[in-house]
Write a protein that holds these residues in place. Sequence first.
Motif, PDB file in Angstrom:
ATOM      1  N   PHE A  71      -3.136 -10.766   0.035  1.00 48.08           N
ATOM      2  CA  PHE A  71      -2.314  -9.640  -0.406  1.00 48.08           C
ATOM      3  C   PHE A  71      -3.192  -8.531  -0.969  1.00 48.08           C
ATOM      4  N   ARG A  72      -4.201  -8.873  -1.742  1.00 52.89           N
ATOM      5  CA  ARG A  72      -5.111  -7.855  -2.292  1.00 52.89           C
ATOM      6  C   ARG A  72      -5.811  -7.088  -1.165  1.00 52.89           C
ATOM      7  N   ARG A  73      -6.240  -7.798  -0.135  1.00 51.38           N
ATOM      8  CA  ARG A  73      -6.880  -7.130   1.004  1.00 51.38           C
ATOM      9  C   ARG A  73      -5.892  -6.210   1.717  1.00 51.38           C
ATOM     10  N   PHE A  74      -4.638  -6.650   1.851  1.00 45.07           N
ATOM     11  CA  PHE A  74      -3.613  -5.818   2.472  1.00 45.07           C
ATOM     12  C   PHE A  74      -3.451  -4.503   1.713  1.00 45.07           C
ATOM     13  N   VAL A  75      -3.392  -4.576   0.391  1.00 47.92           N
ATOM     14  CA  VAL A  75      -3.225  -3.371  -0.421  1.00 47.92           C
ATOM     15  C   VAL A  75      -4.419  -2.429  -0.238  1.00 47.92           C
ATOM     16  N   VAL A  76      -5.626  -2.969  -0.218  1.00 46.51           N
ATOM     17  CA  VAL A  76      -6.822  -2.142  -0.032  1.00 46.51           C
ATOM     18  C   VAL A  76      -6.795  -1.473   1.339  1.00 46.51           C
ATOM     19  N   LEU A  77      -6.494  -2.237   2.378  1.00 44.53           N
ATOM     20  CA  LEU A  77      -6.427  -1.667   3.725  1.00 44.53           C
ATOM     21  C   LEU A  77      -5.337  -0.602   3.840  1.00 44.53           C
ATOM     22  N   LEU A  78      -4.206  -0.859   3.239  1.00 40.73           N
ATOM     23  CA  LEU A  78      -3.096   0.084   3.280  1.00 40.73           C
ATOM     24  C   LEU A  78      -3.458   1.382   2.573  1.00 40.73           C
ATOM     25  N   ALA A  79      -4.093   1.280   1.423  1.00 41.77           N
ATOM     26  CA  ALA A  79      -4.476   2.467   0.655  1.00 41.77           C
ATOM     27  C   ALA A  79      -5.530   3.298   1.377  1.00 41.77           C
ATOM     28  N   LYS A  80      -6.345   2.676   2.214  1.00 45.14           N
ATOM     29  CA  LYS A  80      -7.403   3.394   2.930  1.00 45.14           C
ATOM     30  C   LYS A  80      -6.884   4.168   4.133  1.00 45.14           C
ATOM     31  N   GLN A  81      -5.670   3.867   4.582  1.00 47.46           N
ATOM     32  CA  GLN A  81      -5.123   4.546   5.748  1.00 47.46           C
ATOM     33  C   GLN A  81      -4.845   6.008   5.422  1.00 47.46           C
ATOM     34  N   SER A  82      -5.254   6.893   6.304  1.00 48.99           N
ATOM     35  CA  SER A  82      -4.994   8.315   6.078  1.00 48.99           C
ATOM     36  C   SER A  82      -3.564   8.636   6.496  1.00 48.99           C
ATOM     37  N   PRO A  83      -2.964   9.634   5.835  1.00 46.64           N
ATOM     38  CA  PRO A  83      -1.583  10.003   6.199  1.00 46.64           C
ATOM     39  C   PRO A  83      -1.533  10.568   7.619  1.00 46.64           C
ATOM     40  N   ARG A  84      -0.422  10.344   8.271  1.00 43.28           N
ATOM     41  CA  ARG A  84      -0.236  10.849   9.627  1.00 43.28           C
ATOM     42  C   ARG A  84       0.633  12.094   9.576  1.00 43.28           C
ATOM     43  N   GLU A  85       0.377  12.980  10.493  1.00 49.11           N
ATOM     44  CA  GLU A  85       1.219  14.162  10.630  1.00 49.11           C
ATOM     45  C   GLU A  85       2.371  13.792  11.551  1.00 49.11           C
ATOM     46  N   LEU A  86       3.529  13.597  10.960  1.00 51.41           N
ATOM     47  CA  LEU A  86       4.700  13.212  11.739  1.00 51.41           C
ATOM     48  C   LEU A  86       5.727  14.326  11.720  1.00 51.41           C
TER      49      LEU A  86
END
Length: 99
Positions: A71-86
């Motif tokens: 779960f900790r790794r998931f949070v780190v990976l999620l936070a590193k994702q850049s926002p998408r232009e949708l």
Amino acid sequence: MVAITPAAFETAGEAERGFDGLRVVATDLTARITHVREGIGWIWVVQGSRSLPEVRSSRAYERYATCQNAFRRFVVLLAKQSPRELPEPVAPLRRTDGR
């Protein structure tokens, strides 16, 4: 695959907006770690609205501590994702799971 969501979205855009919503609050996410009902192992679950699961681990882990670390790794990976232009949705988002 790191995590899955039980929600079913009508379009890919809705799913991407759901992902971006998680990404924005990544550092504030908390998980409940629970023993799986069928078989042996542990899964982590992030509760969403109305206490329904928003996202959970994609698999069961043999050890509780391993599940915590996943779960900790998931949070780190999620936070590193850049926002998408949708593009903005034309209509309000509707989820097919009733939420």
